[in-house]
Enzyme design. Structure first.
Site, PDB file in Angstrom:
ATOM      1  N   ARG A   1       3.570  18.868   0.957  1.00 17.49           N
ATOM      2  CA  ARG A   1       4.173  20.042   0.326  1.00 17.49           C
ATOM      3  C   ARG A   1       3.540  20.368  -1.018  1.00 17.49           C
ATOM      4  O   ARG A   1       3.969  21.306  -1.682  1.00 17.49           O
ATOM      5  CB  ARG A   1       5.678  19.794   0.117  1.00 17.49           C
ATOM      6  CG  ARG A   1       6.477  19.735   1.393  1.00 17.49           C
ATOM      7  CD  ARG A   1       6.733  21.103   1.992  1.00 17.49           C
ATOM      8  NE  ARG A   1       7.726  21.828   1.253  1.00 17.49           N
ATOM      9  CZ  ARG A   1       9.020  21.887   1.572  1.00 17.49           C
ATOM     10  NH1 ARG A   1       9.446  21.271   2.651  1.00 17.49           N
ATOM     11  NH2 ARG A   1       9.865  22.552   0.842  1.00 17.49           N
TER      12      ARG A   1
ATOM     13  N   ARG B   1      -6.825  13.029   0.399  1.00 16.34           N
ATOM     14  CA  ARG B   1      -5.759  13.494   1.284  1.00 16.34           C
ATOM     15  C   ARG B   1      -4.386  12.935   0.888  1.00 16.34           C
ATOM     16  O   ARG B   1      -3.376  13.502   1.249  1.00 16.34           O
ATOM     17  CB  ARG B   1      -6.065  13.158   2.746  1.00 16.34           C
ATOM     18  CG  ARG B   1      -6.004  11.700   3.062  1.00 16.34           C
ATOM     19  CD  ARG B   1      -6.044  11.451   4.571  1.00 16.34           C
ATOM     20  NE  ARG B   1      -7.360  11.724   5.137  1.00 16.34           N
ATOM     21  CZ  ARG B   1      -7.799  11.133   6.240  1.00 16.34           C
ATOM     22  NH1 ARG B   1      -7.039  10.267   6.881  1.00 16.34           N
ATOM     23  NH2 ARG B   1      -8.997  11.403   6.702  1.00 16.34           N
ATOM     24  N   HIS B   2      -4.360  11.814   0.204  1.00 14.75           N
ATOM     25  CA  HIS B   2      -3.043  11.323  -0.252  1.00 14.75           C
ATOM     26  C   HIS B   2      -3.054  10.961  -1.742  1.00 14.75           C
ATOM     27  O   HIS B   2      -2.571  11.727  -2.556  1.00 14.75           O
ATOM     28  CB  HIS B   2      -2.476  10.209   0.632  1.00 14.75           C
ATOM     29  CG  HIS B   2      -3.452   9.194   1.154  1.00 14.75           C
ATOM     30  ND1 HIS B   2      -4.324   8.504   0.354  1.00 14.75           N
ATOM     31  CD2 HIS B   2      -3.671   8.739   2.413  1.00 14.75           C
ATOM     32  CE1 HIS B   2      -5.035   7.674   1.081  1.00 14.75           C
ATOM     33  NE2 HIS B   2      -4.678   7.788   2.345  1.00 14.75           N
TER      34      HIS B   2
ATOM     35  N   ARG C   1      -9.215   8.161  -1.501  1.00 15.14           N
ATOM     36  CA  ARG C   1     -10.220   8.671  -0.569  1.00 15.14           C
ATOM     37  C   ARG C   1     -10.990   9.815  -1.208  1.00 15.14           C
ATOM     38  O   ARG C   1     -10.456  10.554  -2.037  1.00 15.14           O
ATOM     39  CB  ARG C   1      -9.538   9.176   0.716  1.00 15.14           C
ATOM     40  CG  ARG C   1      -8.875   8.096   1.538  1.00 15.14           C
ATOM     41  CD  ARG C   1      -8.313   8.696   2.821  1.00 15.14           C
ATOM     42  NE  ARG C   1      -9.374   9.212   3.642  1.00 15.14           N
ATOM     43  CZ  ARG C   1      -9.888   8.593   4.718  1.00 15.14           C
ATOM     44  NH1 ARG C   1      -9.392   7.439   5.108  1.00 15.14           N
ATOM     45  NH2 ARG C   1     -10.865   9.127   5.399  1.00 15.14           N
TER      46      ARG C   1
ATOM     47  N   HIS D   1       1.063   6.263   1.722  1.00 13.34           N
ATOM     48  CA  HIS D   1       1.832   7.219   2.526  1.00 13.34           C
ATOM     49  C   HIS D   1       2.981   7.873   1.775  1.00 13.34           C
ATOM     50  O   HIS D   1       3.517   8.883   2.235  1.00 13.34           O
ATOM     51  CB  HIS D   1       2.306   6.570   3.824  1.00 13.34           C
ATOM     52  CG  HIS D   1       1.158   6.287   4.740  1.00 13.34           C
ATOM     53  ND1 HIS D   1       0.157   7.199   4.962  1.00 13.34           N
ATOM     54  CD2 HIS D   1       0.832   5.191   5.457  1.00 13.34           C
ATOM     55  CE1 HIS D   1      -0.734   6.677   5.781  1.00 13.34           C
ATOM     56  NE2 HIS D   1      -0.355   5.456   6.091  1.00 13.34           N
TER      57      HIS D   1
ATOM     58  N   GLU E   1      -8.677   0.568  -3.332  1.00 10.08           N
ATOM     59  CA  GLU E   1      -9.563   0.657  -2.161  1.00 10.08           C
ATOM     60  C   GLU E   1     -10.406   1.912  -2.320  1.00 10.08           C
ATOM     61  O   GLU E   1      -9.877   2.977  -2.642  1.00 10.08           O
ATOM     62  CB  GLU E   1      -8.752   0.794  -0.878  1.00 10.08           C
ATOM     63  CG  GLU E   1      -7.950  -0.412  -0.507  1.00 10.08           C
ATOM     64  CD  GLU E   1      -7.132  -0.148   0.753  1.00 10.08           C
ATOM     65  OE1 GLU E   1      -7.232   0.948   1.330  1.00 10.08           O
ATOM     66  OE2 GLU E   1      -6.392  -1.043   1.135  1.00 10.08           O
TER      67      GLU E   1
ATOM     68  N   THR F   1      -7.126   6.887   9.793  1.00 15.13           N
ATOM     69  CA  THR F   1      -7.001   5.819   8.820  1.00 15.13           C
ATOM     70  C   THR F   1      -8.303   5.027   8.876  1.00 15.13           C
ATOM     71  O   THR F   1      -9.187   5.348   9.665  1.00 15.13           O
ATOM     72  CB  THR F   1      -5.773   4.925   9.128  1.00 15.13           C
ATOM     73  OG1 THR F   1      -5.677   3.887   8.153  1.00 15.13           O
ATOM     74  CG2 THR F   1      -5.855   4.307  10.516  1.00 15.13           C
ATOM     75  N   THR F   2      -8.429   3.998   8.026  1.00 17.42           N
ATOM     76  CA  THR F   2      -9.680   3.235   8.013  1.00 17.42           C
ATOM     77  C   THR F   2      -9.846   2.553   9.374  1.00 17.42           C
ATOM     78  O   THR F   2      -9.079   1.666   9.715  1.00 17.42           O
ATOM     79  CB  THR F   2      -9.638   2.177   6.895  1.00 17.42           C
ATOM     80  OG1 THR F   2      -9.090   2.787   5.724  1.00 17.42           O
ATOM     81  CG2 THR F   2     -11.010   1.655   6.586  1.00 17.42           C
TER      82      THR F   2
ATOM     83  N   GLU G   1     -11.280  -8.963   2.826  1.00 16.62           N
ATOM     84  CA  GLU G   1     -10.015  -8.598   3.469  1.00 16.62           C
ATOM     85  C   GLU G   1     -10.331  -8.441   4.947  1.00 16.62           C
ATOM     86  O   GLU G   1     -11.115  -7.571   5.331  1.00 16.62           O
ATOM     87  CB  GLU G   1      -9.445  -7.294   2.892  1.00 16.62           C
ATOM     88  CG  GLU G   1      -8.138  -6.898   3.599  1.00 16.62           C
ATOM     89  CD  GLU G   1      -7.475  -5.658   3.018  1.00 16.62           C
ATOM     90  OE1 GLU G   1      -7.729  -5.327   1.843  1.00 16.62           O
ATOM     91  OE2 GLU G   1      -6.703  -5.025   3.771  1.00 16.62           O
TER      92      GLU G   1
ATOM     93  N   HIS H   1      -3.996  -4.201   7.669  1.00 19.66           N
ATOM     94  CA  HIS H   1      -4.104  -3.049   8.576  1.00 19.66           C
ATOM     95  C   HIS H   1      -3.253  -3.276   9.831  1.00 19.66           C
ATOM     96  O   HIS H   1      -3.491  -4.216  10.584  1.00 19.66           O
ATOM     97  CB  HIS H   1      -5.540  -2.731   8.991  1.00 19.66           C
ATOM     98  CG  HIS H   1      -5.724  -1.259   9.225  1.00 19.66           C
ATOM     99  ND1 HIS H   1      -5.245  -0.636  10.337  1.00 19.66           N
ATOM    100  CD2 HIS H   1      -6.251  -0.283   8.449  1.00 19.66           C
ATOM    101  CE1 HIS H   1      -5.508   0.649  10.254  1.00 19.66           C
ATOM    102  NE2 HIS H   1      -6.101   0.902   9.108  1.00 19.66           N
ATOM    103  N   GLY H   2      -2.261  -2.419   9.974  1.00 19.72           N
ATOM    104  CA  GLY H   2      -1.417  -2.460  11.171  1.00 19.72           C
ATOM    105  C   GLY H   2      -0.405  -3.590  11.187  1.00 19.72           C
ATOM    106  O   GLY H   2       0.237  -3.819  12.214  1.00 19.72           O
TER     107      GLY H   2
ATOM    108  N   ASN I   1       0.856  -1.188   0.000  1.00 20.10           N
ATOM    109  CA  ASN I   1       0.000   0.000   0.000  1.00 20.10           C
ATOM    110  C   ASN I   1       0.892   1.239   0.000  1.00 20.10           C
ATOM    111  O   ASN I   1       1.653   1.458   0.945  1.00 20.10           O
ATOM    112  CB  ASN I   1      -0.904  -0.045   1.240  1.00 20.10           C
ATOM    113  CG  ASN I   1      -1.831   1.150   1.301  1.00 20.10           C
ATOM    114  OD1 ASN I   1      -1.408   2.274   1.037  1.00 20.10           O
ATOM    115  ND2 ASN I   1      -3.085   0.936   1.641  1.00 20.10           N
TER     116      ASN I   1
ATOM    117  N   HIS J   1      -5.564   3.632  -1.836  1.00 22.79           N
ATOM    118  CA  HIS J   1      -6.887   4.028  -1.356  1.00 22.79           C
ATOM    119  C   HIS J   1      -7.168   5.428  -1.890  1.00 22.79           C
ATOM    120  O   HIS J   1      -6.539   6.399  -1.462  1.00 22.79           O
ATOM    121  CB  HIS J   1      -6.897   4.012   0.178  1.00 22.79           C
ATOM    122  CG  HIS J   1      -8.230   4.306   0.781  1.00 22.79           C
ATOM    123  ND1 HIS J   1      -8.466   4.235   2.136  1.00 22.79           N
ATOM    124  CD2 HIS J   1      -9.421   4.681   0.232  1.00 22.79           C
ATOM    125  CE1 HIS J   1      -9.730   4.546   2.376  1.00 22.79           C
ATOM    126  NE2 HIS J   1     -10.321   4.831   1.244  1.00 22.79           N
TER     127      HIS J   1
END
Ligand code: PXP
Length: 249
Positions: free
Chosen positions: A18, A49-50, A45, A10, A70, A100-101, A151, A195-196, A7, A43
């Site tokens: 920036r 945001r990313h 969104r 990030h 996603e 996060t989700t 998932e 996740h995590g 994923n 993902h």
């Protein structure tokens, strides 16, 4: 072998901080594939945001393994996916304020809305996965609405693994994952998880029977930053020295 979907959200998070061109998640995807990743996950969104639409469109052209998109189960996102044709769509819940989700999709509570969305995507030969908490009723509903994959949300397991005393709590969470994976398999679903997950806890999930693919982001990007820091600082020092020795004006 249990597959790894990297994923790369990030990488885009850093870029968006920036609003620059770098680091480019598309480049990160290609490096991940060269390193052996079995798939790339992003993902998109609704708050952008990313990952941006531009990223996903370029990834569709460049990813040679498997592109997993996603997204929230909204009409606009479904339209986008039908046009983009990723290899797989993972439907996830989305709340604007979350970091996060935070939880799985409540498939059991929304079978009627999700059924047509799943069918719509499948009709275009897009694989559909549902990101759910490891609960029997969610697994059953995922099968009922026609998803090919689930998932399993490993967030509670990961939190218990690192933040709760003793082994009991995370072992109980792992048992929930084992039971949900077994039920999914029995019902004919393919089973992913994510996740995590990180370098300490991942082997306790990859060892669960019927796991097909793990989607991992934050821990890989975190490690990439630290591993890459030494080289990046040395490269910058080289450039500074070059300026001194060549007397650039
Ligand atoms: N799977 C899903 C459905 C997610 O939403 C996320 C987080 O974006 C991940 C996997 C990856 O989680 P992490 O970044 O904690 O590895």
């Amino acid at each position: 072998m249990v597959k790894l979907g990297v994923n790369i959200d990030h990488v885009a998070t850093v870029r968006e901080a920036r609003k620059e061109r770098n680091p480019d998640p598309v480049a990160a995807a290609l490096v991940s594939e060269l390193a052996g990743a079995h798939g790339i996950t992003v993902h998109l969104r609704e708050d952008l945001r990313h990952i941006q639409e531009r990223d996903v469109r370029l990834l569709r052209q460049t990813v040679t393994t498997h592109l997993n998109l996603e997204m929230a189960p909204t009409a606009a996102m479904v339209q986008f996916a039908l046009e983009l044709q990723p290899d797989m769509v993972t439907l996830v819940p989305e709340r604007r304020q979350e970091l996060t989700t935070e939880g799985g999709l409540d498939v059991a509570g929304h079978e009627r809305e999700l059924g047509p969305i799943v069918q719509n995507l499948r009709a275009q030969r897009i694989l559909v996965s549902l990101f759910i908490d490891p609960e029997a009723r969610q697994v059953r509903s995922a099968q009922k609405v026609g998803a090919e994959l689930v998932e399993l949300h490993t967030g509670n397991f990961a939190r218990a693994f690192h933040y709760e005393q003793g082994d009991e709590a995370w072992q109980a969470e792992r048992s929930r994952l084992i039971d949900a994976a077994a039920l999914g398999h029995r019902l004919g679903l393919r089973v992913n998880a994510g996740h995590g997950l990180d370098y300490q806890n991942v082997s306790y999930v990859s060892s669960i029977p019927h796991m097909e693919e793990l989607n991992i982001g934050h821990s890989i990007i975190s490690r990439a930053i630290l591993h890459g820091m030494d080289r990046a600082v040395r490269d910058m020092l080289d450039q500074i020295r070059l300026g001194e020795t060549e007397g650039k004006k």
